[in-house]
Structures are given as structure tokens and as C-alpha cells.
Write an enzyme that holds these catalytic residues in place. Structure first.
Site, PDB file in Angstrom:
ATOM      1  N   SER A   1       0.822  -1.358   0.616  1.00 55.94           N
ATOM      2  CA  SER A   1      -0.351   0.011   0.051  1.00 55.94           C
ATOM      3  C   SER A   1       1.050   1.567  -0.052  1.00 55.94           C
ATOM      4  CB  SER A   1      -0.550   0.189   1.161  1.00 55.94           C
ATOM      5  OG  SER A   1      -1.451   1.682   1.446  1.00 55.94           O
TER       6      SER A   1
ATOM      7  N   TYR B   1      -2.473   0.228  10.193  1.00 56.27           N
ATOM      8  CA  TYR B   1      -2.592  -0.688   8.666  1.00 56.27           C
ATOM      9  C   TYR B   1      -1.513   0.107   8.026  1.00 56.27           C
ATOM     10  CZ  TYR B   1      -3.965  -0.970   3.932  1.00 56.27           C
ATOM     11  OH  TYR B   1      -3.608  -1.393   2.631  1.00 56.27           O
TER      12      TYR B   1
END
Length: 161
Positions: A143, A157
Site C-alpha cells: 500500500s 494498517y
């Protein structure tokens, strides 16, 4: 660019939606047999329908990859369904929004288990089959969250990806 994946077997985690669904569809369109491992049976059913409707080969395993047992189950189901494994694509992730100052241990633990630990559990479980493959591949999606983009409420995250 098109690649011939006929005869190849893929396990795609997080394949119920988004990037995982697109990858699973692409692999199937290129001829691979695909095991769809996703937490939601409903979204997994839709990915399965789309692949089969387009003439591809896939099976569905609804599974939450938050435990080692679940990761091992995903690999075992792939081997049982298709007789081997050539491509392991780890895309499963959760991203519960929670500010760092309020981050609960359970949220941190589940995020790290699904996003990070399952990658190691899956790889370890898949290694014997991948070693038998002519062209084994392991692909892990990441990501931009963390190294390039900070999003309030997603520090856990970002660290896991």
C-alpha cells in the site's frame, strides 16, 4: 500485456473485491485455475460468478486469514481442488479505522495477523508445493499508506503493509 497462465494454479487472498478480485479475474482470463480466498462469502461468490461467466476456472474458500490454521487451510484447499500451486498472491488485508491514541490491542493484533502474519503463514504452508512448481511465484500487494500517504486512523494498517 497478456501472459499465458494455462495449466498454472493460483491462490489469491483478498479476492472478494477490489485489487484482489481484479487479479483473480486476470489470472483466470489468462488460463490459470484460481482458488479465491476471501473473508466474505457473498463477495467471493460474486468474484466466482464473474470468473466462471467469462469461461474461467475458480473455486471459492470463504476464510478469515487471521490465524495460522486459516492460512494453512487456504493452501490445503488449493492443493485439494487443483492438485498443486504455482502462484501465491497475498492481497488479504483489513483496515479498521482507529486513532493511534485510542488503538485497542485487539484491533492491532487482528490487523497485524491478517495483513502481515498471514503472509508468512501462507508462504510457509505453500513452500512445499511451490518447490514442486516449474515456475513458482509469490506476489505480495502492499500500500502507499505509510511510506507516501499518511491517513489519520490507519497507523496500524500502514505499519502492517
Amino acid at each position: 500485456m497478456s501472459q499465458d497462465l494455462r495449466g498454472r494454479i493460483a491462490l489469491v487472498t483478498g479476492s472478494g473485491q477490489g485489487i484482489g478480485r481484479a487479479i483473480a479475474q486476470l489470472f483466470a482470463a489468462q488460463g490459470a485455475s484460481v482458488m479465491l480466498a476471501t473473508r466474505s462469502a457473498a463477495s467471493g461468490d460474486e468474484t466466482l460468478r464473474l470468473i466462471r461467466q467469462a469461461g474461467g476456472t475458480a473455486e471459492l474458500l470463504p476464510v478469515d486469514l487471521g490465524t495460522r490454521n486459516a492460512a494453512e487451510q487456504a493452501v490445503a484447499a488449493t492443493l485439494e481442488a487443483f492438485g498443486g500451486l504455482d502462484l501465491l498472491l497475498h492481497n488479504a488485508a483489513i483496515f479498521p479505522m482507529q486513532k493511534l491514541a485510542e488503538l485497542e490491542d485487539e484491533t492491532l493484533d487482528s490487523t497485524l495477523a491478517v495483513n502481515l502474519k498471514s503472509c508468512f503463514w501462507l508462504t510457509r504452508a505453500a513452500l512445499p508445493a511451490l518447490r514442486r512448481s516449474q515456475q513458482p511465484r509469490i506476489v505480495i500487494t502492499s500500500s502507499v499508506t505509510g511510506p507516501r500517504t499518511a491517513i489519520p486512523g490507519l497507523a496500524h494498517y500502514a505499519a502492517s503493509k
